[in-house]
Design a protein around this motif. Structure first.
Motif, PDB file in Angstrom:
ATOM      1  N   PRO A 169      -4.173  -2.119   0.192  1.00 37.97           N
ATOM      2  CA  PRO A 169      -2.981  -1.884  -0.725  1.00 37.97           C
ATOM      3  C   PRO A 169      -3.367  -2.229  -2.121  1.00 37.97           C
ATOM      4  O   PRO A 169      -2.592  -1.701  -3.022  1.00 37.97           O
ATOM      5  CB  PRO A 169      -1.797  -2.640   0.021  1.00 37.97           C
ATOM      6  N   LYS A 184      -5.099   0.517  -3.743  1.00 38.59           N
ATOM      7  CA  LYS A 184      -4.192   1.860  -3.901  1.00 38.59           C
ATOM      8  C   LYS A 184      -3.296   1.405  -5.166  1.00 38.59           C
ATOM      9  O   LYS A 184      -2.761   2.566  -5.678  1.00 38.59           O
ATOM     10  CB  LYS A 184      -3.527   2.041  -2.709  1.00 38.59           C
ATOM     11  N   GLY A 231      -2.709   1.699   5.041  1.00 39.28           N
ATOM     12  CA  GLY A 231      -2.704   2.726   3.883  1.00 39.28           C
ATOM     13  C   GLY A 231      -4.102   3.190   3.691  1.00 39.28           C
ATOM     14  O   GLY A 231      -4.329   4.001   2.701  1.00 39.28           O
ATOM     15  N   LEU A 241       2.319  -6.280  -1.450  1.00 42.00           N
ATOM     16  CA  LEU A 241       1.474  -6.042  -0.618  1.00 42.00           C
ATOM     17  C   LEU A 241       1.674  -6.663   0.847  1.00 42.00           C
ATOM     18  O   LEU A 241       1.144  -6.301   1.718  1.00 42.00           O
ATOM     19  CB  LEU A 241      -0.024  -6.963  -0.845  1.00 42.00           C
ATOM     20  N   ALA A 286       2.288  -3.429   3.498  1.00 40.08           N
ATOM     21  CA  ALA A 286       1.153  -2.797   4.188  1.00 40.08           C
ATOM     22  C   ALA A 286       0.547  -3.864   5.137  1.00 40.08           C
ATOM     23  O   ALA A 286      -0.067  -3.466   6.298  1.00 40.08           O
ATOM     24  CB  ALA A 286       0.156  -2.457   2.953  1.00 40.08           C
TER      25      ALA A 286
END
Lengths: 337, 337, 337, 337
Positions: A256, A259, A291, D279, D282
Motif C-alpha cells: 500500500p 501504491k 492491493g 496503511l 490494506a
C-alpha cells in the motif's frame, strides 16, 4: 531543503550559510527560534546538494522537503500507469500471475512447467536463463540456450515470457527472446543495467533489492523512466532482516505504501520473500488482499529435483489450488483474476 | 551436509532420502535419536544442493558442514596472501593508506587533493570517475575524462591510483589508467563484473555490500579467485542497520573475523561506514587496533564544495593529524605505517 | 518542530494547522515555497506532539528540530560527567576494566574468577546472580545466594561488584550487595526498572538494547537522570543485524557518536558484541582506540564448563595478555589503564 | 545436538569431546567424513548446553537438532489451542477484533471510543492505562484511574477489555479490572513479568518484541506456559528494519510460520506494524488473508487530538468500513467475522 543550525551557531555562520544558498541560485528564509535558527531554502528547480550544506560550519542538519523521486511519483503523475501484457492491463482491475521455475533446466522441464502453469491459470511464464548465484560453484543457468527454450515454451503454450538480464551488453540478446526484462534484486542498483533496459523500451520487471528502501526502489525506477520508458512493474520480493526462520521478510507494508507514492504497478514475489513453499500460499493471498497488482510465483514440476530454489517452489497442483483462493480474495477486495 | 528429519518422519521417508543421497553419488549414515533421525552425508567432493534435500518429504532441515567458500578460505590456504602495491606488501606488517576525494571533479581539485594526501603520508590516491549514485539527477562522475585526470595526478605525485569500475565492458578502459580496480558495495554481487575483473589479473579492491554477510563477501571473492586472480583486498565499509544517526554501521567484528576465515588482506573504509567526518578519526583508529591491513579515507581539499560525500570527507589537515595517531596505534599493536 | 504540508494542501488546511499550533501555545511561521508550504513552530518550552501534527489534514510530515533528550545531552551539560568507582574517575583519563564470569555459579568459581581478574589488572568484578535467559529451561542464576557470593568475592579481593537487577522490587536487595547496578540490554526500555534505579541513587551501568538506537539509549538514561541520579555509565554491547557469523554486531560508530552527543561515560562489552572469544581481544582494542572509557569482559576460569556464555568468555591468561595490549593502545590514544 | 569438529581437529580432541558428552549423561555417535568429523549426540531428555560444547578444543560448531520451545510447539501439542473470550473461541473459525485508543485519556474519550468500536463490530476494547514511552517527558498513562475508566467503558458497552501491564507487582491490580493482560513489545523478554502473568492464570496477549525472532516469541510464551497458563494469544506487531517510511515492518511471513510452529492463536496489530493510518486497512486485510486469528487496531474518535499514536489511529468511520472489507476477505479464506 531546510537547514537546521547548531544550538551554538554564530551569527557569522548563519550569514555564511545564507550566502552559500544564494550562490547556489536559491533564496534563504531565516527564522530564529528560541534555541535554534532555521533556514528555509526556496529553490530554483534544480536539486540541492544536502551534503554540501551539512558540511558548512554551524550546520546541524539539512532536511529535504521534497521526495527525491519525480517521474515515478504520484504527485507528478496522479493516475495509475497500466502496463499492457498479453491482454492484461497490469495495474488495472485484473491481477497478473507470472509463474514458472527458478531456472530453465532443459526442454522437458520448461515445457512441462509452462503447460502446468498455463493450465492452472497463469498469464505469463517465468524462468531464468542467466542466474546470478552467490556461489561460483552453483548452477549459473543455460544462458542463450535457456532463452531459446523459453521461446519454445512460449510458442507451445502462448504464454509470454519474463526472464532476467544481468549485464548491459546482454539486453539486446535477452530482448530478442523475452517479452518482459527482469532486473533482479541484486541488480536493482546496477545503474549501467538500468540505463540499458531504459533505452530498450521493453517492459521491465524491477525487483526491490533485499536491503533497499522503498525510496531507493523508486530512485532506480527513475533511472528507467528517465529514458522515457514507463513500462515498469515494481516487485516486492522480501527484505533482509534479523529473522532467520525465513529466507527474507516480505515487506507487506510496501504494497500500500508504493501504491500511495507511485503510479507504477506493484506485484509481489512470495517465493523469494519467504524461501519456503509452505508459506507461499498464505503470503500470496496476503499480497492480493493488500492491493498488489499481481504475483510472481516459483512453480516447478518436480521441486525436489530443481537445480535451484527447490525449497520455495510450489508443485503444480498446489499452485492450481492457490489460484482458486487468489480468485476468491481478489473478488473480496474488488479485483479479479 | 547433515539431514535432520522431521519428528514424525516415516521409515519410508528415511529410505527415500537415503536413496536420493546415494543417487547423488554420496554415502548416507543414518543415526536414530530419541526424537529425530539424523542422516549424515559423506560427499564425493562436489557441492551438494541443500534445497533439493530440504524439498524431500519428511526432511526438516539440511545443515551444511563445510563453509561454502574454498579458494578464499584459510583452511585451504593457511598463510596470509600479500598484495604488493607501490612497495607495500598489503597484508604484511605495514599498513596501506588510500585517500582522496569521493569523485574526481576537475584538474585543480584532483591535483590539490593528490598532493595533500601524499604530503600527509598516504600511499595511494582514490577518486571516482564512474560514480554509481542512487539518483539519476546526482553527479555521475566525469567518466574517461576523470580517468585521465587520475593518471595525471599519479604522474604529478607518484601515487598509484584506485578507482571504481561499474560495468564489465569498462574493465579494460579503467585498467588502462588505474593501478587497482575497485568493485563498489552496490556491485559486490554483480557477477558479470566480478568475472571481468577476475580475468583482468589486476589487483582488486572488493568492497563488502551494505547488505551482504561476511560469507557472501567471501563468495564474491571466490568469483575473482576462480580466474586465478588472487590480488584481492577486501574492504569493510559499513552495513545497513536500523541505526539512523550514522549512514552505515561499521562492522568492526568483521575485521578479526575475516582475518580468521580468509588469507586475503582486509582494509576498512571509515568514511562510508560512518557518513560523518567527525566520526572518521575514531573509527580509523579502531580499525587499525582491530587488525585491519589498511584504510581508505575520503579527503577533499574543500569538503563544503564537494560534488558528493562532502559530509564524510576529511580536510587535509585533519587527515594529516589522523595519520599521526594511526601511526601510534599501529605501533601499539605491532604494525607500522 | 517544522511542519511540511502536502503538495496539494489547501489554504484552509494551512490556516487550520496554524490555528492548532497557536492553540498549543506556540507561534507559527509560514513560508511558502515553490512546491510546498512549510510552517516553522516556535515553541513554549514544552515538548510538542509530532503525531498530533502529522494527523492534521494536509500535513505531509513534521520534522523535529531539537533532539528529544535533554539531561543527557552535551548541549545541556557540555563538560564530561565522571562517575567515581573504586578510585577511578570513570569518564576521565583512566580506563575502567570490569571482568568476571557471565553468572555466579558457586563459591569456588566466583572466588577463582575474582582472584584471576584482579591479578590480571581488572578494577571491578562482574557476575550475574539474576540471569534473564531467553529459555525458561536455562540456568536462571543463583538469586540472592549469588549476591552473597559476590559480596564474599569482594571481601576476598577488594574488587567492587557490578551485577544485574531485573525487576523494580529487587533494586533494594541488589543494592545491598552490589556497588554498581546493571540494567541489561533486554531491560533498557523497562521503564519501571529505570525509575527504580534512578531513585536508588546508586551508580548504574546502562546497557544498550540489542535493537535500540543511540537516541533510545539516551532517552532511557533520561529516565534515570530525571530522578537526579547522574551516576550513569553507558554500555555499547552490540546490536542485532543480518550478519550471522557473530552473535551481535559491535556498533563501534556509537562510541565516538555517544561521546559527541552526551556527557556520560561510555564503555564497551566486546563479549556480548561478538559472542566469540576469539574476537574479543581485537574488538576490545578497537573500543579503546575509538575512545571508550572502559571495557566489560567475560572471563571464566573454565569456559568449557561455564553455565552460560562459555563461547564468549576468555580464559584468565588470555585476559591478562589482552590487558597488556589494552595498555599499549590506551597510551597511543592519550589514555591510561 | 550435532557437534561439527574443525578441519584440523586431532584424534585426542575428538576423544575429549566424546568423553565430555558421556559425562553429560548422553551418548556420542562419531562419523568421520572426508574433511570433518561429526559427532551426533543422543540425549537424556534434558537440554544440552551448546556453548559448553562450542568451547571445547577442536570444535567448530554445535548444531541443535530440536527446536528450543516445547510446550508451545505443535509437535508437542498438534491441535489448535482456542482461547475463549467474550463468546469467541480465539483460534477457531471466527476472527477476534480488538479496537480502541492507544491510551485512555479521560472518561469522555474512552466512552466515545468504546461505543464507536462496539457499534462498528469490534469484540473487545483496547486502551492503555500504563504506557511504556521511550521519553520520560511523554504522557505515561492515567494508571489505576485509567483502569477504572476501562471498567466503566466495559460496563457501558459490554465489551471486555485488554490493557497492558508493565511490572510484575501490578499484575494483580490490572487483573482486577482487565479481561486480558497485554505484554507489550518492549516487555516480551521481561521474564519477571512473564512469570507473573503466567501465575495469574488470566488470558494473555503476548506481543512480539520489535527486535525479537519468532523463536524468541515462542520461548517467551514458554515462560507463561510453564505455569500451566495456556490462554495465550500471540501478536505480530511489526519488527524493526532499515526501512524508514514506515514505523515498523509487518512480518506477514510470521503469521503462517507461527501457525505451523505452534498451536497458539496468532493475531496482528497493523497499527503499530505500519505507524501510518493510511496503511492500516490494506495490512489488516493482508493479515486476515494470511491466516491471522484476529486483529488489534487503534481507533480514536479524534486522532488529531490523541495523546499518543494519533498518526496510526483510525477514525471510527474508517474502522467501520474496514470491518466490512475484513468480513469479505475472511469469507474468501473460509473464516468469519
Amino acid at each position: 531543503m531546510i537547514v537546521i543550525m547548531k544550538a551554538d551557531a554564530t551569527r557569522g555562520q548563519v550569514v555564511n550559510v545564507t550566502a552559500r544558498i544564494e550562490q547556489m541560485g536559491c533564496q534563504a528564509h531565516i527564522s530564529e527560534g528560541q534555541e535554534r535558527t532555521i533556514i528555509g531554502i526556496v529553490g530554483n528547480g534544480r536539486p540541492l546538494d544536502r551534503e554540501q550544506l551539512e558540511r558548512l560550519d554551524g550546520v546541524d542538519r539539512a532536511v529535504p522537503v521534497l521526495r527525491p523521486f519525480k517521474l515515478s511519483s504520484r504527485d507528478f503523475h496522479p493516475q495509475d500507469t497500466v502496463v499492457p501484457i498479453n491482454g492484461i492491463d497490469v495495474g488495472g482491475k485484473r491481477l497478473l500471475i507470472m509463474a514458472g521455475p527458478c531456472a530453465v533446466e532443459d526442454e522437458a522441464q520448461i515445457l512441462e512447467a509452462a503447460r502446468a502453469v498455463r493450465d492452472a491459470g497463469a498469464h505469463m511464464l517465468r524462468g531464468g536463463a542467466f542466474k546470478p548465484r552467490s556461489s561460483p560453484y552453483s548452477f549459473q543457468g543455460l544462458g542463450e540456450e535457456g532463452l531459446k527454450l523459453l521461446a519454445l515454451a512460449r510458442q507451445e503454450t502462448g504464454l509470454p515470457v519474463v526472464t532476467e538480464v544481468i549485464a548491459p551488453e546482454q539486453v539486446s540478446l535477452v530482448a530478442a527472446y523475452a517479452d518482459v526484462l527482469q532486473i533482479g534484486a541484486r541488480n536493482m542498483q546496477n545503474y549501467a543495467l538500468l540505463h540499458a533496459v531504459g533505452e530498450s523500451q521493453r517492459p521491465v520487471l524491477l525487483k526491490r533489492g533485499m536491503m533497499s528502501t522503498v525510496e531507493e526502489l523508486l530512485m532506480s525506477a527513475e533511472y528507467i523512466l528517465s529514458h522515457g520508458n514507463d513500462r515498469i512493474i515494481l516487485c516486492e520480493r522480501g527484505i533482509r532482516t534479523f529473522e532467520k526462520y525465513t529466507r527474507n521478510t516480505l515487506d507487506i507494508n510496501a504494497v500500500p505504501l508504493l501504491k500511495q507514492l507511485t503510479h507504477l504497478p506493484v506485484i509481489v514475489d512470495p517465493s523469494h520473500a519467504t524461501g519456503k513453499w509452505e508459506l507461499v500460499s498464505a503470503t500470496s493471498l496476503a499480497a492480493v488482499a493488500a492491493g498488489a497488482d499481481g504475483l510472481i510465483i516459483e512453480v516447478h514440476p518436480h521441486p525436489e529435483q530443481a537445480m535451484s530454489d527447490g525449497a520455495q517452489s510450489l508443485k503444480p497442483e498446489v499452485f492450481r489450488r492457490l489460484l482458486g483462493q487468489v480468485r476468491a480474495v481478489a473478488q473480496a477486495v474488488g479485483r479479479e483474476l
